[in-house]
Design an enzyme around this catalytic site. Structure first.
Site, PDB file in Angstrom:
ATOM      1  N   GLY A  87      27.934  48.719  17.328  1.00  0.00           N
ATOM      2  CA  GLY A  87      29.148  48.204  16.680  1.00  0.00           C
ATOM      3  C   GLY A  87      30.167  49.315  16.469  1.00  0.00           C
ATOM      4  N   GLY A 104      33.994  48.600  16.003  1.00  0.00           N
ATOM      5  CA  GLY A 104      34.458  47.822  14.848  1.00  0.00           C
ATOM      6  C   GLY A 104      35.097  48.701  13.788  1.00  0.00           C
ATOM      7  N   ASP A 139      34.046  49.469  10.706  1.00  0.00           N
ATOM      8  CA  ASP A 139      33.124  50.437  10.090  1.00  0.00           C
ATOM      9  C   ASP A 139      32.656  51.472  11.107  1.00  0.00           C
ATOM     10  OD1 ASP A 139      33.460  48.697   8.040  1.00  0.00           O
ATOM     11  OD2 ASP A 139      31.346  48.168   7.806  1.00  0.00           O
ATOM     12  N   ASP A 183      23.880  46.015  24.597  1.00  0.00           N
ATOM     13  CA  ASP A 183      24.191  44.771  23.897  1.00  0.00           C
ATOM     14  C   ASP A 183      22.997  44.417  23.022  1.00  0.00           C
ATOM     15  OD1 ASP A 183      24.624  41.998  23.290  1.00  0.00           O
ATOM     16  OD2 ASP A 183      26.047  41.956  24.954  1.00  0.00           O
ATOM     17  N   ALA A 223      26.460  46.548  14.551  1.00  0.00           N
ATOM     18  CA  ALA A 223      26.907  45.462  15.438  1.00  0.00           C
ATOM     19  C   ALA A 223      26.480  44.117  14.884  1.00  0.00           C
ATOM     20  CB  ALA A 223      26.324  45.664  16.837  1.00  0.00           C
ATOM     21  N   ALA A 224      27.367  43.152  14.981  1.00  0.00           N
ATOM     22  CA  ALA A 224      27.037  41.800  14.508  1.00  0.00           C
ATOM     23  C   ALA A 224      28.135  40.833  14.918  1.00  0.00           C
ATOM     24  CB  ALA A 224      26.929  41.787  12.978  1.00  0.00           C
ATOM     25  N   THR A 233      24.554  42.607   3.785  1.00  0.00           N
ATOM     26  CA  THR A 233      25.788  42.019   3.270  1.00  0.00           C
ATOM     27  C   THR A 233      25.622  41.268   1.948  1.00  0.00           C
ATOM     28  OG1 THR A 233      27.342  40.202   3.729  1.00  0.00           O
ATOM     29  CG2 THR A 233      25.279  40.140   4.899  1.00  0.00           C
ATOM     30  N   TYR A 283      25.567  32.687   9.211  1.00  0.00           N
ATOM     31  CA  TYR A 283      25.687  34.146   9.228  1.00  0.00           C
ATOM     32  C   TYR A 283      24.742  34.769   8.205  1.00  0.00           C
ATOM     33  CZ  TYR A 283      27.710  38.728   8.040  1.00  0.00           C
ATOM     34  OH  TYR A 283      27.878  40.058   7.758  1.00  0.00           O
ATOM     35  N   LYS A 316      21.485  37.191   8.655  1.00  0.00           N
ATOM     36  CA  LYS A 316      21.460  38.520   8.033  1.00  0.00           C
ATOM     37  C   LYS A 316      20.264  38.679   7.089  1.00  0.00           C
ATOM     38  CE  LYS A 316      24.960  41.127   9.398  1.00  0.00           C
ATOM     39  NZ  LYS A 316      24.842  42.556   9.754  1.00  0.00           N
ATOM     40  N   HIS A 319      34.502  44.868   2.509  1.00  0.00           N
ATOM     41  CA  HIS A 319      35.215  46.143   2.588  1.00  0.00           C
ATOM     42  C   HIS A 319      36.252  46.039   3.696  1.00  0.00           C
ATOM     43  CE1 HIS A 319      31.386  46.134   4.656  1.00  0.00           C
ATOM     44  NE2 HIS A 319      31.890  46.952   5.559  1.00  0.00           N
TER      45      HIS A 319
HETATM   46  O1  F7E Z   1      36.683  35.442   3.591  1.00  0.00           O
HETATM   47  C1  F7E Z   1      38.329  32.692   1.792  1.00  0.00           C
HETATM   48  C2  F7E Z   1      37.016  32.410   2.486  1.00  0.00           C
HETATM   49  O2  F7E Z   1      36.569  35.817   6.051  1.00  0.00           O
HETATM   50  C3  F7E Z   1      36.733  35.779   2.224  1.00  0.00           C
HETATM   51  C4  F7E Z   1      32.672  39.639   6.474  1.00  0.00           C
HETATM   52  O3  F7E Z   1      32.956  40.993   6.705  1.00  0.00           O
HETATM   53  O4  F7E Z   1      32.544  40.012   4.114  1.00  0.00           O
HETATM   54  C5  F7E Z   1      33.177  39.230   5.110  1.00  0.00           C
HETATM   55  O5  F7E Z   1      32.912  37.834   4.933  1.00  0.00           O
HETATM   56  C6  F7E Z   1      36.974  34.549   1.385  1.00  0.00           C
HETATM   57  C7  F7E Z   1      36.093  33.350   1.736  1.00  0.00           C
HETATM   58  O6  F7E Z   1      35.293  37.323   4.462  1.00  0.00           O
HETATM   59  C8  F7E Z   1      40.960  32.035   4.193  1.00  0.00           C
HETATM   60  O7  F7E Z   1      36.668  31.028   2.348  1.00  0.00           O
HETATM   61  C9  F7E Z   1      40.546  31.569   2.116  1.00  0.00           C
HETATM   62  O8  F7E Z   1      35.637  32.719   0.558  1.00  0.00           O
HETATM   63  O9  F7E Z   1      37.698  37.549   4.598  1.00  0.00           O
HETATM   64  P1  F7E Z   1      36.614  36.569   4.753  1.00  0.00           P
HETATM   65  P2  F7E Z   1      33.798  36.855   4.062  1.00  0.00           P
HETATM   66  O10 F7E Z   1      33.520  35.481   4.505  1.00  0.00           O
HETATM   67  O11 F7E Z   1      33.630  37.159   2.615  1.00  0.00           O
HETATM   68  C10 F7E Z   1      31.113  39.908   4.064  1.00  0.00           C
HETATM   69  C11 F7E Z   1      30.594  40.908   3.050  1.00  0.00           C
HETATM   70  C12 F7E Z   1      30.468  40.031   5.391  1.00  0.00           C
HETATM   71  O12 F7E Z   1      29.330  40.487   5.515  1.00  0.00           O
HETATM   72  C13 F7E Z   1      31.149  39.415   6.552  1.00  0.00           C
HETATM   73  O13 F7E Z   1      30.684  39.965   7.775  1.00  0.00           O
HETATM   74  O14 F7E Z   1      38.311  34.117   1.632  1.00  0.00           O
HETATM   75  N1  F7E Z   1      39.517  32.324   2.576  1.00  0.00           N
HETATM   76  N2  F7E Z   1      41.445  31.382   3.101  1.00  0.00           N
HETATM   77  C14 F7E Z   1      39.744  32.630   3.863  1.00  0.00           C
HETATM   78  N3  F7E Z   1      39.033  33.367   4.723  1.00  0.00           N
HETATM   79  C15 F7E Z   1      39.539  33.539   5.996  1.00  0.00           C
HETATM   80  N4  F7E Z   1      38.873  34.295   6.881  1.00  0.00           N
HETATM   81  N5  F7E Z   1      40.724  32.954   6.356  1.00  0.00           N
HETATM   82  C16 F7E Z   1      41.487  32.197   5.496  1.00  0.00           C
HETATM   83  O15 F7E Z   1      42.538  31.689   5.854  1.00  0.00           O
END
Ligand code: F7E
Length: 363
Positions: free
Chosen positions: A9, A12, A14, A59, A82-83, A128, A152, A156, A182
């Site tokens: 990864g 990416g 990180d 890969d 990587a993920a 995560t 996901y 994980k 982050h």
């Molecule tokens: O969403 C809300 C969404 O996609 C954060 C990855 O790095 O961190 C990441 O996962 C929050 C969620 O990150 C939109 O519903 C609202 O509640 O930025 P995100 P994530 O899902 O927290 C963790 C630690 C990981 O391990 C993952 O690999 O925001 N949200 N509106 C939205 N999210 C997105 N993407 N887009 C929107 O329009």
């Protein structure tokens, strides 16, 4: 023995920061990249040509390629970053996500064992906060029960447990960093923070009309990715192989992130309404700039992540308060304001590019 790091990864967010960090520490850094006809090496382009930076094709879905690279490089440390890392995408591609994010971890561990490196190679697994999912306790620490809440997170969780299993079964130095969200100016553009900072910059400079988001009330503990890669390294320098929560200990909503990002771009938002009817309105003009769309809601959403980094602070001496939430938002918005200014300049539109060049935001 020379320090030889292998990073999966590496292209990416990180991977690129960690490469810079380890090169600065004098490591020989090897990265695994996937074959592709499109160029996705933007984040590491500035490192290519560095005498201690090497790239190999491989890969996580292909055990033989991982075995070949591990046997050739014979690393002393592996960082498995990587993920398929997008939670929403994991609902559309659950099998691919399981193959890379779950079985992929096993492939790395087995490659190390089969190459006879089990006693000499330490392994860091990118785990995560999504493991806490439908949270059972707030804030979350190393003892908090897991309740994964997306394909996901389920994949994980396997990665986390198989690392623990290899540590106990084979006495390997392998551990997981349970990293909370982050972010940075290198964050992928479909994650919520970067989506917001880019939109704020584009709207402020007249390049976009509106931003559509999903759940604005979702709460996250957002830190700066550049600070978090140091912790990955510290986890492998610890005397004992152990798992650590890495977080800032401060929680904000998506709505708040949005408010501060637009504010830094020169627009004060006022939020009105609720749920799907909520809108972010420009206080100065009355224009609706942010709307909620059901397209960005997830079948199950994790809404209350808040990490407790006490163990990392105490046992690794890591400082979770290096970059504050406000500073993080500022770094990202400044970067994206400059990026949009460059785009506009290339279209012949007058911009304040000179100011960004002077500040060193654009090089
Ligand atoms: O969403 C809300 C969404 O996609 C954060 C990855 O790095 O961190 C990441 O996962 C929050 C969620 O990150 C939109 O519903 C609202 O509640 O930025 P995100 P994530 O899902 O927290 C963790 C630690 C990981 O391990 C993952 O690999 O925001 N949200 N509106 C939205 N999210 C997105 N993407 N887009 C929107 O329009």
């Amino acid at each position: 023995m020379a320090n030889i790091a292998l990073i999966t990864g590496v292209t990416g967010q990180d991977g690129s920061y960690l490469s810079e960090f380890l090169l600065d520490k004098g490591y020989d850094v090897h990265g695994i990249i996937r074959r592709s006809s499109v160029d996705y090496r933007e984040r590491i382009a500035h490192l290519e040509g560095h005498k201690n930076f090497h790239l190999h094709y491989g890969d996580l879905g292909d055990s033989m390629s991982i075995l070949q690279v591990v046997s050739k490089v014979r690393p002393t440390e592996i960082y498995n970053l990587a993920a398929q890392s997008h939670v929403q995408v994991s609902f559309d591609s659950p099998e691919f996500t399981a193959d890379v994010d779950a079985t992929g971890v096993l492939r790395v561990l087995e490659a190390v064992r089969l190459c006879g490196l089990a006693d000499t190679c330490k392994i860091y697994q990118a785990s995560t906060s999504e493991l806490y999912g439908k949270v059972e306790e707030v804030p979350q620490n190393e003892q908090t029960p897991f309740h994964p809440y997306s394909p996901y997170a389920v994949a994980k969780l396997y990665g986390f447990w198989i690392v623990k299993e290899y540590r106990e079964a084979y006495n390997m130095f392998c551990c997981s960093g349970i990293l909370f969200n982050h972010e940075s100016e290198r964050r992928g553009e479909t994650f919520v923070t970067r989506k917001i900072t880019l939109a704020a910059a584009r709207i402020a400079q007249g390049k976009q009309e509106k931003l559509y988001l999903g759940n604005l009330s979702s709460l996250r503990d957002w830190g700066y990715a550049k600070d978090y890669v140091e912790c990955m390294w510290l986890i492998l320098q610890n005397k004992k192989p152990e798992d650590f929560v890495i977080a800032t200990g401060v929680q904000h909503s998506v709505r708040e992130f949005c408010y501060y990002a637009f504010k830094h771009a020169g627009i004060e938002l006022e939020f009105q309404g609720e749920g799907l009817d909520e809108k972010g309105i420009d206080k100065a003009t009355g224009k609706v700039l942010v709307e909620v769309s059901p397209d960005f809601y997830r079948p199950t959403d994790v809404v209350n992540l808040w990490g407790d980094p006490s163990k990392a602070k105490r046992e690794l001496g890591w400082d979770p308060a290096k970059t504050s939430f406000e500073e993080l938002v500022k770094i990202m918005v400044d970067h994206d304001m400059a990026k949009v200014a460059v785009e506009r300049a290339s279209e012949g539109i007058r911009t304040n590019l000179a100011e960004y060049l002077e500040k060193g935001i654009v090089k």
